[in-house]
Enzyme design. Structure first.
Site, PDB file in Angstrom:
ATOM      1  N   HIS A  94      -3.202   7.418   2.075  1.00 45.96           N
ATOM      2  CA  HIS A  94      -3.619   6.111   1.573  1.00 45.96           C
ATOM      3  C   HIS A  94      -4.994   5.813   2.156  1.00 45.96           C
ATOM      4  CE1 HIS A  94      -4.017   1.970   0.752  1.00 45.96           C
ATOM      5  NE2 HIS A  94      -3.742   1.564   1.974  1.00 45.96           N
ATOM      6  N   CYS A 152       0.816  -1.223   0.000  1.00 48.07           N
ATOM      7  CA  CYS A 152       0.000   0.000   0.000  1.00 48.07           C
ATOM      8  C   CYS A 152       0.848   1.271   0.000  1.00 48.07           C
ATOM      9  CB  CYS A 152      -0.946   0.005   1.193  1.00 48.07           C
ATOM     10  SG  CYS A 152      -2.141  -1.339   1.106  1.00 48.07           S
ATOM     11  N   ASN A 199     -10.157   0.067  -0.169  1.00 53.09           N
ATOM     12  CA  ASN A 199      -8.690   0.145  -0.131  1.00 53.09           C
ATOM     13  C   ASN A 199      -8.135  -0.427  -1.438  1.00 53.09           C
ATOM     14  OD1 ASN A 199      -5.956  -0.219   0.284  1.00 53.09           O
ATOM     15  ND2 ASN A 199      -6.162  -1.079   2.336  1.00 53.09           N
TER      16      ASN A 199
END
Ligand SMILES: CC(C)(COP(=O)(O)OP(=O)(O)OC[C@H]1O[C@@H](n2cnc3c(N)ncnc32)[C@H](O)[C@@H]1OP(=O)(O)O)[C@@H](O)C(=O)NCCC(=O)NCCS
Length: 323
Positions: free
Chosen positions: A250, A113, A280
């Site tokens: 993020h 990520c 996500n």
């Protein structure tokens, strides 16, 4: 002094939207639980004809159009992804080919990520050292392909998508008033592997594997790690959170984003949040959020923008730039 300035941005999402209500039909969950714990209401899921390379190519084309450039103007492509089309060649080379480019060079970056933050930092180093002039930085993911769709603790959290920016070397004054990347802070610590990983790989099982996560453990570490690298990036420039125009985090979980912003004293009006609509999307989440907030006129030329991420590894990092 050479600065890496954002010339253009773009995004691409799969055609299919999957709502929380739809997931209620396949796993033991509820819309209320997902919204309350994560802020997610829907995510996009790639169809059979959509891959990390195809989505990344669409995002790259959009970023080039936005910059008024063509693939001929690009000399390097860096792709942040944990869900490549193939184990090799790199998805970046696949995208290079799809763009009709046979010049320059392309490679992938694997920091889960945090991939886009690592990729921007890498592109900035290549530009400032004179190795590249214009770089396509892409984050693209199809996490739907590595999810265990029977595991409610993970499958409700992730989604697919891609985002891209074009970074171009420009002469700056060497002050924090310059446009472009001003500072970065990268970290990793492999002792946290078991908290977030994929249980397969070419050199172990010979399979792709599925994502496994101890959600509570990840949550416990996230806010401290995120705020540490943000403070470090600010400290490198002498700038402070009060001077920030936009925090573009993020997009893992609304609660993590809100807690991090609160700890840093950044009001929520200055935080770009897209996790509600995208879920996500790992390395794609920051460039997707940038594309949303730059398209709707929130992020404007000259704005001070902080990117931050934390993910599997653990890896974590922040980039401070002037748009
Ligand atoms: C995953 C996360 C949302 C779970 O929220 P939480 O408040 O920590 O919830 P817990 O894991 O403690 O689970 C609470 C209960 O909900 C249940 N539950 C888990 N997933 C569920 C779901 N999708 N629907 C309904 N119930 C669920 C659990 O089984 C548990 O039940 P129990 O108390 O009977 O055992 C949260 O830990 C989180 O966001 N972690 C960070 C994850 C992340 O962002 N990872 C990516 C980083 S890049």
């Amino acid at each position: 002094m050479i600065r890496s300035v954002v010339r253009g941005f773009g995004a691409a999402l799969p055609k299919r939207v999957v709502t929380n209500r739809e997931l209620e039909q396949t796993v033991d969950t509820t819309d209320e639980w997902i919204v309350q714990r994560t802020g997610i209401t829907q995510r996009y899921v790639a169809g059979p004809d959509e891959t990390s390379a195809s989505l990344g190519t669409d995002a790259a084309r959009a970023a080039l159009d936005n910059a008024g450039l063509t693939p001929d103007d690009i000399d390097m492509i860096v792709v942040a992804t944990s869900t490549p089309d193939n184990t090799f060649p790199a998805t970046a080379v696949n995208i290079q080919n799809r763009l009709g480019m046979t010049h320059g060079y392309a490679f992938d970056m694997q920091a889960v990520c945090t991939g886009f933050v690592y990729a921007v930092t890498t592109a900035d180093s290549f530009i400032r050292s004179g190795q590249a002039k214009r770089v396509l930085v892409i984050g693209t993911e199809t996490f739907s392909r590595i999810l265990d769709w029977s595991d409610r603790t993970t499958c409700v959290l992730f989604g697919d998508g891609a985002g891209a920016i074009v970074l171009e070397g420009e002469e700056g004054e060497g002050t924090v008033a310059d446009r472009g990347v001003l500072a970065a802070s990268l970290r990793s610590d492999g002792s946290h592997k078991d908290k977030l990983y994929v249980d397969g790989g070419p050199s172990t099982t010979g399979t792709v594997g599925h994502l496994r996560m101890e959600g509570r453990e990840v949550f416990k570490h996230a806010v401290g790690m995120i705020t540490d690298v943000i403070v470090d990036a600010f400290d490198k420039t002498g700038l402070t959170a009060e001077e920030l125009d936009w925090l573009v985090p993020h997009q893992a979980n609304r609660r993590i984003i809100e807690a991090s912003a609160k700890k840093l004293g950044i009001p929520l009006e200055k935080v770009v949040i897209t996790v509600d609509l995208h879920g996500n999307t790992s390395a794609a989440s920051i460039p997707l959020a940038l594309a949303v907030a730059a398209s709707d006129g929130r992020i404007r030329k000259g704005d001070l923008v902080m990117l931050e991420a934390m993910g599997g590894g653990f890896t974590w990092g922040a980039v401070l730039l002037r748009w």
